[in-house]
Design a protein around this motif. Sequence first.
Motif, PDB file in Angstrom:
ATOM      1  N   GLN A  84    -121.766  42.535  16.762  1.00  0.00           N
ATOM      2  CA  GLN A  84    -122.497  41.290  17.815  1.00  0.00           C
ATOM      3  C   GLN A  84    -121.504  41.612  19.186  1.00  0.00           C
ATOM      4  OE1 GLN A  84    -123.597  37.441  16.457  1.00  0.00           O
ATOM      5  NE2 GLN A  84    -124.316  38.415  14.590  1.00  0.00           N
ATOM      6  N   CYS A  85    -120.517  40.579  19.242  1.00  0.00           N
ATOM      7  CA  CYS A  85    -119.874  40.741  20.697  1.00  0.00           C
ATOM      8  C   CYS A  85    -119.176  41.923  20.404  1.00  0.00           C
ATOM      9  CB  CYS A  85    -119.037  39.868  20.861  1.00  0.00           C
ATOM     10  SG  CYS A  85    -117.342  39.681  19.881  1.00  0.00           S
ATOM     11  N   GLY A  86    -118.818  42.632  19.045  1.00  0.00           N
ATOM     12  CA  GLY A  86    -118.324  43.938  19.420  1.00  0.00           C
ATOM     13  C   GLY A  86    -116.525  43.817  19.435  1.00  0.00           C
ATOM     14  N   PHE A  87    -116.192  42.999  19.718  1.00  0.00           N
ATOM     15  CA  PHE A  87    -114.615  42.975  20.005  1.00  0.00           C
ATOM     16  C   PHE A  87    -113.666  43.156  18.753  1.00  0.00           C
ATOM     17  CE2 PHE A  87    -110.501  41.499  21.759  1.00  0.00           C
ATOM     18  CZ  PHE A  87    -110.545  42.183  22.845  1.00  0.00           C
ATOM     19  N   CYS A  88    -114.505  42.829  17.759  1.00  0.00           N
ATOM     20  CA  CYS A  88    -113.708  42.987  16.287  1.00  0.00           C
ATOM     21  C   CYS A  88    -114.199  44.508  15.577  1.00  0.00           C
ATOM     22  CB  CYS A  88    -114.055  41.963  15.247  1.00  0.00           C
ATOM     23  SG  CYS A  88    -115.801  42.223  14.587  1.00  0.00           S
ATOM     24  N   SER A  89    -115.015  45.241  16.275  1.00  0.00           N
ATOM     25  CA  SER A  89    -115.837  46.202  15.885  1.00  0.00           C
ATOM     26  C   SER A  89    -114.614  47.438  15.403  1.00  0.00           C
ATOM     27  CB  SER A  89    -116.892  46.597  16.461  1.00  0.00           C
ATOM     28  OG  SER A  89    -117.957  45.541  16.357  1.00  0.00           O
ATOM     29  N   LEU A  93    -110.662  39.648  11.124  1.00  0.00           N
ATOM     30  CA  LEU A  93    -111.307  38.638  11.447  1.00  0.00           C
ATOM     31  C   LEU A  93    -112.605  38.797  12.272  1.00  0.00           C
ATOM     32  CD1 LEU A  93    -108.623  35.756  12.354  1.00  0.00           C
ATOM     33  CD2 LEU A  93    -109.970  36.155  10.101  1.00  0.00           C
ATOM     34  N   CYS A  94    -113.823  38.113  12.192  1.00  0.00           N
ATOM     35  CA  CYS A  94    -114.908  38.302  13.019  1.00  0.00           C
ATOM     36  C   CYS A  94    -115.343  36.830  13.199  1.00  0.00           C
ATOM     37  CB  CYS A  94    -116.021  39.201  12.565  1.00  0.00           C
ATOM     38  SG  CYS A  94    -117.509  39.227  13.218  1.00  0.00           S
ATOM     39  N   ARG A  95    -115.788  36.612  14.489  1.00  0.00           N
ATOM     40  CA  ARG A  95    -116.157  35.203  14.688  1.00  0.00           C
ATOM     41  C   ARG A  95    -117.823  35.289  14.766  1.00  0.00           C
ATOM     42  NH1 ARG A  95    -114.867  30.133  13.048  1.00  0.00           N
ATOM     43  NH2 ARG A  95    -114.466  28.696  14.858  1.00  0.00           N
TER      44      ARG A  95
HETATM   45  S1  FES Z   1    -118.852  40.896  16.629  1.00  0.00           S
HETATM   46 FE1  FES Z   1    -117.680  39.357  17.618  1.00  0.00          FE
HETATM   47  S2  FES Z   1    -115.834  39.243  16.522  1.00  0.00           S
HETATM   48 FE2  FES Z   1    -116.940  40.375  15.356  1.00  0.00          FE
END
Ligand code: FES
Lengths: 155, 288, 776
Positions: free
Chosen positions: A98-103, A137-139
């Motif tokens: 999704q936001c991809g920051f954790c990806s 972690l993923c939000r």
């Molecule tokens: S996709 Fe947004 S934190 Fe995992």
Amino acid sequence: MILTFKINGEWVTQEIKPSLLLIDLIRDVLQLKGTKPGCLEGECGACSVIVNGDAINSCMYLAINVDGKEVTTIEGLENNENPLHQVQEKMLEHGAVQCGFCSPGMVMTTKAYSDKCIAEGITPTREEVKKSLEGNLCRCTGYAKIIDAAEAVYK
Amino acid sequence: MNFDVISPKTTPELLNAIYDNQSKNFRIGAGFTDLINQFKAQETEGLILINLAQLTEVDFKKISENEINFQIGALTTASELIDNKSIKENFPVLYQAANKLASTQIRNVATVGGNICNVSPSGDMTAALIALKATCHIIDCDGNERKELLSSFIRGLKKTSLTKKELIKNITIPKNFSKNIKSGYEKVGSRKSMEIAIVSLAYHLQMDDKGVITYAGVACGAVAPTIPFTTSACEFLTGKNINDISDSEKEEFAKRVLSYANPISDIRASDWYRKEVLFNISKTIFER
Amino acid sequence: MMKVIGKSHQKLDGKERVSGKAVYGHDIELPNMLHGSILRTKYPCAEIISIDTSKALSLDGVECIITANDVDVNNIGYKKDHPILKKGTVNCNRDEIAAVAARTKEIADKAIQLIEVEYKIKEGVYDPFEALKETTPRINEFGKGAEQFGNKNMAESFHYEHGNLEEQKAKSKVIIKKRYELPRVTHACIATSNITAEFNNFDGRLTLWSSTQVPFLYQRDIAHALKMEPSKIRVIQPIIGGGFGSKLDMHPFEPICALLAIKSGKPVQILYSREEEFIASPTRQPMVIELTTGCDENGKFTFREVEIIKDNGAYTSWGATTPFVMMQSYSSLYQVPACKFDSHAVYTNNPFAGSFRGYGNPQATFSIESNIDLMAEELGMSQAEIRLINANYKGEITGQGLHFKTCGAIPALKTVIEKSNYDKIMATPNTGRYRRGVGLGSMLHVGGGAKIYRSDGCGTTLKIDDYGYLTIVTGSNEIGQGSETVLAMIAMEELGIPKEKIKVINTDTDVKPWDVGVHASRTSFVAGNSLLGAIKLIKEKLSKKAIELLDVVTDDWEYANGMMRFNEFEIKLDKVVREMHFASPHELCMVNYFYEPPSKFQDKDFKGDVSGNYAFASQAIEVEVDTVTGNVRVLNVHVSQDVGRVLNPVGLQGQMEGGLATGIGYALTEEMIYEKGVLKNPSFHGYKMLTSTDMPDVHFYPIETYDEAGPYGSKGAGEAPLIPTAAAIANAVSNALGVRFYSLPITAEKVLRALASPTPPKEGLLREAKPVTKHQ
Ligand code: FES
Ligand SMILES: Cc1cc2nc3c(=O)[nH]c(=O)nc-3n(C[C@H](O)[C@H](O)[C@H](O)COP(=O)(O)OP(=O)(O)OC[C@H]3O[C@@H](n4cnc5c(N)ncnc54)[C@H](O)[C@@H]3O)c2cc1C
Ligand code: FES
């Protein structure tokens, strides 16, 4: 202090300050921005990279300790034939981004784990797949799609 | 962070580094999962770090066994413990404790020696090792060696018996004399992963072939300034048959474990909760 | 037959994100860029006697320092009660006192520690009930509570009512009055807050690389704060690492960064550390809700009366307007003949609350759904039945004036009741260490935007180039929720242009048309409708040219695979565009469209049909409680939601699961713990979000009601999944243990305390849960 190590397949020698963290070496010195800083306290896994086959948190690792070792970051998964690694393909297919920051961290953790599973010839259970991701972690996603994607890698 | 680093490769280099820096402010680091967070919170200008991570000496790293005990190098990581078949078979308590520590990424670097020397009351591997009556093997920069039972090596909150000259080389655990064991690690937290124990219970019981308990090692974490070995609870179990421990005996056992608890209240849980849960989980270890 | 809509599509820029190539705020580096750092107060409530920056200024590498005395700015915030930099007094533990720009982040952080501030510590007020007392001093000197609401510490107040309350009370067989307490929780986006600012001395233009989710309102707000012209401010949105409402307000660090850039003449970047993120980013409103509800002897609801005290914190943000949403749930979730709603947001010396996915609705729904279970118990009626007979229905116009032109409430409820085996689990007796239980919760939320600003619209510019590539320039924003992908899918569906040939441009206020921003689950709805409007225009253009080129008469073209087709006539789309361009009358294939949703402003009594449509959802959640540790585990979640129509199944499912994870955290583990205004758990270690091993299986059953207001009949869906979750979990725990919890999170300790209390569980505690007030 002089450091010689392999990054994404290439040996490099780099002068660094002894107290430098691996994440800062990667992001600031080598300018590889795919490794993400989520917490800088070992809790979120966004900064995960692979050192000699093991996933580690680059924010909890001294840069000097990659001396002589092989480091793979998210950028290292790309090659000319396959711009995306199978783990990444599966994550996209399953809607795990999704936001991809954790990806990038999710990808590196899963890649290290899947390499291990393949080497040992085991197919992990869903519970084991979940456990392999416990440090990331993923939000946004609620993990389900990330777990699905990782499971698909092992099938 | 702004410290200097010495990275010895061999034991002599290591001991020299410690010797040479006796008059200075230095720290020893192994996996750095505790130290980095500590360093960030303090002034590190002028600090010298003696970095064990590049040591090639096998004594510090290997897991091996002889007739009487298992040796675990101080630099063994939690992941290496988990991957070791003999550990998993012989000491489920240690396997489970290592496996419930943080995440893969942390386990891949967090060492046994670091867990012990960080002397946290909630150290998972430490609690398991205390239940196993492990012994620390300590060397100093003058070439002396000594050993000390882990439970006495830890002297208090954040205190060990180590002097500025010393460090831990390895840990030994006496071998099981029976194949019939009941061993495990209960870790209580509000989520399933990435928890520092609110309460933990490490237990390792050995029975003869009739089920009579011949060895009992039980330690509890996060309920006192140090991790106590619950001697009176262990004595109570010894000689009883694991298969017919009555409800009132379970209560008595749990009460005795509880007598070692002197917990604090903090944001994660009150002292009341810690005691209540310790008592409750102590009763349940016989159930599975 | 839809070719694209309704089928799963990968995220448009997913490849960039999954490969680490996407550029987030943290990844931006400009030439000569400085790093900013903010000094926050040491005490949550104090007077500032003096600030001495001289030592910090002399540190090598420090380029500039600002304090309140150095800047000429306006207050910010929804009530303009919030100074960007504080002087005189500090009111909460995130208060900004000074800011430094230096060559490296390390130097900036060090300089901050060298700034000497002398404080006179004051006794703070951390309890809103305390704050309301006559004798309590005024907390926010800019607050207008005394004039507007009759209490100096009141920040905002709402009153709403419909129906005849007294009459409905008299009709009630059961009346339940309960008090609920909701904690402070936070968004905890995995990317921390960040901003990069650059000021051009030549023309006075300011460029901000900002993660705001409302760029045009933000542009206006920054301009007001800095006393600039809005049009001189360009907002560029890098990829955003999580929003969830946290980026709806503009926060002080943003104009501070701009001020540092203006003063230093160099680009400046501020990145929050994780600790700073916990301390200094917004939270969900904590509140105390006192809810009285009634039903008649058949279980039909009679009335709801609610009084809410919200801890506003020291300053007022958009979050103070959450009652707009809350009153909808109290007035209109299920059929409610009479309703009286009062809500007061009260200043305290706690950090200020902001907006958070769900916008007050999780709190409201928790109280409503708990009371419903209690009424059913009291009446001896099944908890499923009482919900079904009161559920919202198609065509209903509620007491508040919401008009449910379509409504999936009953099908959603029925689905989760059946799929979860609700009746069976409810009836299964519970003994032993692990107790299972199941609980229901439903919700109502706006599905087609909500008019809270003078325009709730969105603009779209479309361009098809000479090679048949489509560029969608949309006012809307992507914050990870997948709106870009849905827009591309709509264009693929309508114009038959393949995904590879579609670009979505949405990150630059200098380029894109206006939009109000991401909130109220509106993006797919409003931006989708806006895009459809633009597509209609561009099709007219294309059709006109194609008719001319092919010499046919029709406006019934089929668009597929880059072609326009009518019977045996066909022509390539790019050819039509080129002919338009190169032949007379020499036109480019571009159109503009602005869509303003039909929703109306509510009147002064808060009545009116506020949204284009409404989303309904029910959840049945199964839990297992460990009576040894008190831990509650969620085993299964069954969620059914009226989404109008499924546009992108995989994207929708992702929204469900992500929302649920946050909802479960809200119910069980997440809580910001403050002691006298100071946060005690500002880390991922202390603030417990769910991990992968805690996530239950999610079973999702979309309900399609095809609401004609939304694109292809769809409704907004993003916020719904976390709204009824805490309520359903609390009901499930109550079913498992016979003990009810009125505050969140339901921690292991609360559970053990309840189980260990002198009144034994089972019967005894069920009785404890019975109503306080009772009418026979
Ligand atoms: S996709 Fe947004 S934190 Fe995992
Ligand atoms: C995110 C996160 C999660 C964590 N979760 C857990 C958890 O679940 N359970 C748990 O128990 N711990 C946990 N920890 C703490 C930590 O990971 C463990 O204590 C780990 O075992 C420490 O080992 P290390 O090698 O990293 O120690 P280091 O950080 O290198 O050292 C820790 C201390 O031990 C000393 N030391 C290290 N080796 C020696 C030696 N051979 N001789 C003498 N002194 C030595 C150091 O001087 C230092 O004082 C967590 C930490 C983080 C960051
Ligand atoms: S950034 Fe390293 S674990 Fe979070």
